[in-house]
Design a protein around this motif. Sequence first.
Motif, PDB file in Angstrom:
ATOM      1  N   PRO A 269       0.792  -1.241   0.000  1.00  0.00           N
ATOM      2  CA  PRO A 269       0.000   0.000   0.000  1.00  0.00           C
ATOM      3  C   PRO A 269       0.820   1.284   0.000  1.00  0.00           C
ATOM      4  O   PRO A 269       0.313   2.331  -0.405  1.00  0.00           O
ATOM      5  CB  PRO A 269      -0.832  -0.115   1.287  1.00  0.00           C
ATOM      6  CG  PRO A 269      -0.091  -1.078   2.151  1.00  0.00           C
ATOM      7  CD  PRO A 269       0.561  -2.045   1.224  1.00  0.00           C
ATOM      8  N   ASN A 270       2.062   1.231   0.435  1.00  0.00           N
ATOM      9  CA  ASN A 270       2.852   2.458   0.532  1.00  0.00           C
ATOM     10  C   ASN A 270       3.813   2.657  -0.634  1.00  0.00           C
ATOM     11  O   ASN A 270       4.606   3.597  -0.640  1.00  0.00           O
ATOM     12  CB  ASN A 270       3.633   2.479   1.849  1.00  0.00           C
ATOM     13  CG  ASN A 270       2.713   2.562   3.051  1.00  0.00           C
ATOM     14  OD1 ASN A 270       2.164   1.556   3.478  1.00  0.00           O
ATOM     15  ND2 ASN A 270       2.514   3.753   3.570  1.00  0.00           N
ATOM     16  N   ILE A 271       3.747   1.766  -1.617  1.00  0.00           N
ATOM     17  CA  ILE A 271       4.623   1.865  -2.787  1.00  0.00           C
ATOM     18  C   ILE A 271       3.789   2.133  -4.031  1.00  0.00           C
ATOM     19  O   ILE A 271       2.790   1.456  -4.281  1.00  0.00           O
ATOM     20  CB  ILE A 271       5.456   0.580  -2.971  1.00  0.00           C
ATOM     21  CG1 ILE A 271       6.516   0.480  -1.863  1.00  0.00           C
ATOM     22  CG2 ILE A 271       6.127   0.549  -4.338  1.00  0.00           C
ATOM     23  CD1 ILE A 271       7.374  -0.769  -1.934  1.00  0.00           C
ATOM     24  N   ILE A 272       4.199   3.129  -4.792  1.00  0.00           N
ATOM     25  CA  ILE A 272       3.582   3.438  -6.088  1.00  0.00           C
ATOM     26  C   ILE A 272       4.546   2.979  -7.176  1.00  0.00           C
ATOM     27  O   ILE A 272       5.684   3.455  -7.241  1.00  0.00           O
ATOM     28  CB  ILE A 272       3.322   4.949  -6.239  1.00  0.00           C
ATOM     29  CG1 ILE A 272       2.435   5.472  -5.114  1.00  0.00           C
ATOM     30  CG2 ILE A 272       2.706   5.257  -7.600  1.00  0.00           C
ATOM     31  CD1 ILE A 272       2.392   6.990  -5.029  1.00  0.00           C
ATOM     32  N   VAL A 273       4.120   2.042  -8.007  1.00  0.00           N
ATOM     33  CA  VAL A 273       4.971   1.600  -9.116  1.00  0.00           C
ATOM     34  C   VAL A 273       4.803   2.612 -10.248  1.00  0.00           C
ATOM     35  O   VAL A 273       3.897   2.519 -11.064  1.00  0.00           O
ATOM     36  CB  VAL A 273       4.620   0.173  -9.568  1.00  0.00           C
ATOM     37  CG1 VAL A 273       5.529  -0.244 -10.728  1.00  0.00           C
ATOM     38  CG2 VAL A 273       4.773  -0.808  -8.407  1.00  0.00           C
ATOM     39  N   GLU A 274       5.695   3.579 -10.275  1.00  0.00           N
ATOM     40  CA  GLU A 274       5.613   4.669 -11.244  1.00  0.00           C
ATOM     41  C   GLU A 274       6.304   4.326 -12.556  1.00  0.00           C
ATOM     42  O   GLU A 274       5.905   4.795 -13.627  1.00  0.00           O
ATOM     43  CB  GLU A 274       6.263   5.923 -10.648  1.00  0.00           C
ATOM     44  CG  GLU A 274       6.331   7.108 -11.597  1.00  0.00           C
ATOM     45  CD  GLU A 274       7.202   8.231 -11.058  1.00  0.00           C
ATOM     46  OE1 GLU A 274       6.639   9.249 -10.637  1.00  0.00           O
ATOM     47  OE2 GLU A 274       8.446   8.073 -11.063  1.00  0.00           O
ATOM     48  N   GLY A 275       7.378   3.516 -12.475  1.00  0.00           N
ATOM     49  CA  GLY A 275       8.155   3.248 -13.675  1.00  0.00           C
ATOM     50  C   GLY A 275       8.669   1.827 -13.732  1.00  0.00           C
ATOM     51  O   GLY A 275       8.721   1.109 -12.728  1.00  0.00           O
ATOM     52  N   ILE A 276       9.057   1.420 -14.933  1.00  0.00           N
ATOM     53  CA  ILE A 276       9.666   0.111 -15.158  1.00  0.00           C
ATOM     54  C   ILE A 276      10.716   0.286 -16.247  1.00  0.00           C
ATOM     55  O   ILE A 276      10.492   1.001 -17.227  1.00  0.00           O
ATOM     56  CB  ILE A 276       8.608  -0.945 -15.549  1.00  0.00           C
ATOM     57  CG1 ILE A 276       9.266  -2.318 -15.729  1.00  0.00           C
ATOM     58  CG2 ILE A 276       7.828  -0.536 -16.789  1.00  0.00           C
ATOM     59  CD1 ILE A 276       8.259  -3.455 -15.895  1.00  0.00           C
ATOM     60  N   PHE A 277      11.884  -0.346 -16.060  1.00  0.00           N
ATOM     61  CA  PHE A 277      12.947  -0.160 -17.049  1.00  0.00           C
ATOM     62  C   PHE A 277      13.865  -1.368 -17.103  1.00  0.00           C
ATOM     63  O   PHE A 277      13.871  -2.221 -16.209  1.00  0.00           O
ATOM     64  CB  PHE A 277      13.754   1.103 -16.747  1.00  0.00           C
ATOM     65  CG  PHE A 277      14.639   1.038 -15.523  1.00  0.00           C
ATOM     66  CD1 PHE A 277      16.009   0.856 -15.643  1.00  0.00           C
ATOM     67  CD2 PHE A 277      14.109   1.193 -14.246  1.00  0.00           C
ATOM     68  CE1 PHE A 277      16.836   0.825 -14.524  1.00  0.00           C
ATOM     69  CE2 PHE A 277      14.925   1.170 -13.117  1.00  0.00           C
ATOM     70  CZ  PHE A 277      16.291   0.975 -13.256  1.00  0.00           C
ATOM     71  N   THR A 278      14.618  -1.437 -18.183  1.00  0.00           N
ATOM     72  CA  THR A 278      15.680  -2.418 -18.323  1.00  0.00           C
ATOM     73  C   THR A 278      16.881  -1.714 -18.926  1.00  0.00           C
ATOM     74  O   THR A 278      16.772  -0.573 -19.394  1.00  0.00           O
ATOM     75  CB  THR A 278      15.238  -3.610 -19.191  1.00  0.00           C
ATOM     76  OG1 THR A 278      16.206  -4.660 -19.079  1.00  0.00           O
ATOM     77  CG2 THR A 278      15.089  -3.217 -20.655  1.00  0.00           C
ATOM     78  N   HIS A 279      18.036  -2.381 -18.886  1.00  0.00           N
ATOM     79  CA  HIS A 279      19.268  -1.748 -19.363  1.00  0.00           C
ATOM     80  C   HIS A 279      19.881  -2.599 -20.467  1.00  0.00           C
ATOM     81  O   HIS A 279      20.053  -3.814 -20.304  1.00  0.00           O
ATOM     82  CB  HIS A 279      20.257  -1.589 -18.211  1.00  0.00           C
ATOM     83  CG  HIS A 279      21.293  -0.541 -18.464  1.00  0.00           C
ATOM     84  ND1 HIS A 279      21.016   0.809 -18.421  1.00  0.00           N
ATOM     85  CD2 HIS A 279      22.599  -0.639 -18.788  1.00  0.00           C
ATOM     86  CE1 HIS A 279      22.113   1.491 -18.691  1.00  0.00           C
ATOM     87  NE2 HIS A 279      23.093   0.634 -18.922  1.00  0.00           N
ATOM     88  N   LEU A 280      20.198  -1.950 -21.576  1.00  0.00           N
ATOM     89  CA  LEU A 280      20.776  -2.655 -22.719  1.00  0.00           C
ATOM     90  C   LEU A 280      22.268  -2.875 -22.515  1.00  0.00           C
ATOM     91  O   LEU A 280      22.983  -2.000 -22.029  1.00  0.00           O
ATOM     92  CB  LEU A 280      20.540  -1.855 -23.999  1.00  0.00           C
ATOM     93  CG  LEU A 280      19.066  -1.675 -24.397  1.00  0.00           C
ATOM     94  CD1 LEU A 280      18.936  -0.662 -25.519  1.00  0.00           C
ATOM     95  CD2 LEU A 280      18.456  -3.012 -24.801  1.00  0.00           C
ATOM     96  N   ALA A 281      22.731  -4.046 -22.924  1.00  0.00           N
ATOM     97  CA  ALA A 281      24.129  -4.411 -22.703  1.00  0.00           C
ATOM     98  C   ALA A 281      25.053  -3.915 -23.805  1.00  0.00           C
ATOM     99  O   ALA A 281      26.258  -3.764 -23.584  1.00  0.00           O
ATOM    100  CB  ALA A 281      24.255  -5.933 -22.577  1.00  0.00           C
ATOM    101  N   ALA A 282      24.525  -3.657 -25.003  1.00  0.00           N
ATOM    102  CA  ALA A 282      25.406  -3.313 -26.133  1.00  0.00           C
ATOM    103  C   ALA A 282      24.726  -2.333 -27.076  1.00  0.00           C
ATOM    104  O   ALA A 282      24.790  -2.477 -28.296  1.00  0.00           O
ATOM    105  CB  ALA A 282      25.814  -4.578 -26.878  1.00  0.00           C
TER     106      ALA A 282
END
Length: 649
Positions: A157-170
Motif C-alpha cells: 500500500p505504501n509503494i507506487i509503481v511509477e516506472g519500469i525499465f531495463t538496461h541494454l548491454a550493447a
Amino acid sequence: MAEKEKYRSWVEVDLDNFNHNWDEIKRLVGREVKILQVVKADAYGHGAIEISNCALKKGAAVLGVANADEGVQLRISGITAPILILSPATDSEINEIIKYNLIPSVSDLRFARQLQKQYKKAGIRTPVHIEVDTGMGRGGTMHQEAFSTIQEILGFPNIIVEGIFTHLAASEVITGYNETQWNLFKELLDKLEANNIHIPIKHISNSGAVLNFPHFHLDMVRAGIMTYGIHPSPETETMASLAPVMSFKTRVVLIKEFPRGYSIGYGRSYTTQRSATIATIPVGYGDGYGFILSNQGEVLIRGVRAPIVGRISMDMCTADVSNIRDCRIGDEVVLMGRQGEECISANEIAERVKTISYEILCALGKRAPRIFLQKGTTGAIEPRLRRIFIPDEEKSISRIDNIIRCCFQTRAQNAEFGDAIYYEMFETLFGKEDRQLELRTNFRYDINVSDPTGQETVEPLAGDYFNVTTHIEYTKTLRNHIFIVGCATNNEQLAALFEDRRCEYRWLLNHGGDSVTERYFMVEEVRIDRQSIPIIKRENTEKGYEVWCGGEHLRGKLNRPVKVEIEIATRKSKKNNDFSVYLVYPTRGLSISFNYGGTKIKNVREVSFFAGKHPYPEIIREEGKLIKLKISENEWIFPNSGVTFIWDL
C-alpha cells in the motif's frame, strides 16, 4: 586576473555545447518522450549541480543518480525535481531515500518489502521504478520472474509503481542482442497491459539506443554520455551532431634544457635521445591523468602536440616541447580538449590506453575546479570541496557554521566585525534556539476590512470595531501531518508558539484580554493543496489559543512541497489605526493587499521594511479601495521584513 589563472589546473565545462547536445536529443526523440538526465558520478565528472540545473532548464523530467548520497547532494543544493536512483539501493540508504524524497529502483522483492516497511513507518506513499534484467546480468529482477514480482509489489500500500525499465548491454552497436532484450521487455510490458497493470513511465533507451534504436524510446529515455558531447561509438557519429562539453587544462610551470642521455622521471623510464627542451606540467595521476599515459600521452601547447615523456607522477608530468617554438612558463596546456586547430578528445585518450571515454571523463581533473562557461564567459565556479561535501551529522553542521563565520571574517577583514555579521545573520535566519530553517514561496496575504453587518450591528459596541478577514497562502515543505494555527495575546506566548515545531502559523492579537474566543479569532478553513483539512480541536493553553488541524491522510505529503491556505476572521478595534504583517521565514515572491473599500477608512499609507537584494516592492493603489505590495516570485525576502498599513478615520 581571469578566474582560470587562479588555479593550478582546471576543467572547463561548456554549457553552450551541453545545451546544443540537448537540442539534438530532443530532435531525435520528439516532444512526447520524457528525458532523464544522467548525472551520476558527479555528472560524469562535469559537476552534477550545475549540469542538473542546466538540464532542468532544457526540460529534463528526471535526474538519474547512482546512489542516495548523489541524490542528497542535489537536494541540499536546492534541486526539487524527481531524482531516480538507477542502481540497486542498500537497506542503509532507505532513511536517506525517505528524508530527501528520492525514487529508488527495485530489483527484488526483499528490498521492496524493506521499502514498504520503512515507508509505512514514515507514513508516506511514494514512487519506485522496477528494474528488469533482460540480459545485462547486473541489476534488476530476472525477466522470467518480473511479472509475479510486480504483481506482489503492487499489493504494497505504501509503494507506487511509477516506472519500469531495463538496461541494454550493447546499445552502442547494432546487434541482434539488443533486439532480443527489447523483445523480452516488450513481452513483459504487453503482459502487464493485458492484465490491466498500467505503469506510467517505461524506459529502456540509453544514449546508444537513442541513436541506434528509435523504436525503443517508449515513454522516457536516459541520456548520459551523449549530453556531454561524446558519441557512444564511432558508428553513431553520423547520427547526431554532438559537441564535447569538457576540457581539462593547466599551465607550464617549468622549462629546462637537457643534454642527450638524461633520464626523466621516476624509474628512469625515458632517456633523452638528443638535447631536449622539457616542460614540467603540474598535473599527475592524483588529478586523474592516468599513470598509464606515461610515455604515450600527448598534450597541446600553442596549438601543437607535445608527447608526454617519462613516468607520470602523482602531481606532475613532463612533456617534450623541443618542437614548440617560443614555449614559455605560463603557457596554457590542454590535456583534453581543443586548442587552435588541434583537438585531443576523450575517445582518443581512451583508445590510447585501451579503456572507455566514460572512465576518462569521470577521472580527469579530480582536484580541479569546474569552470562553467556560457556564451564565452564564466558563469560559475564549482570547487572540488563543494562537489564532495555532504552535510549529515551534527559535526558537519558545525563545520558549515565555522566555514561561514570564517568567510565573513575574511570578507570584512576584521574577525570581530565578521563575527558580528555572522551572529546577526544566524539569529535572523534561525532564531536564538537554532530553529529549523523553513523556506516559503509565493507568499500571499490578503486583508479585507469591513464594518459589522446584519445581526452584528445590534451587538453592544458593534460600532467600535472592524471585521477583518485574512486569506494567507504560501508554498512550503510539509513537516507535520497534524499541526497548529496559533494565536498569542502577548509576546511571551508568541515566543512559545515559535518554539513549537508543530505550529504552522502564528498570530498576535492585541484585544486587551488574556484568553481568545472565536469572536476575536476564528480559523474558518485550512487547505493543503486546495483540499480542506479537518480542524481537530480548538483550545486555550499557556501558549495561547491553539487550533489543531490535519489528519493521517497528510502523511503521504510529508517532506514534500505543498500549498498551504489559511482563512482567518478577526475583529479589530477602531481605536487602533494600523495593521502589520511580518515575515519570519525566508520567502521568495510575495503579494500583500489591504482591502478597505466600503469603510470610512481614508488616507491609507504603508510603511514597508523588506530585506533582500531588491527590497523595494511594487506598490499598486486604488484610492478608496485597496493598496497592494508585490515582489517578484524570483526575489528572496529575508526574515524581519514586513509592512504596516496606517490610516485615518
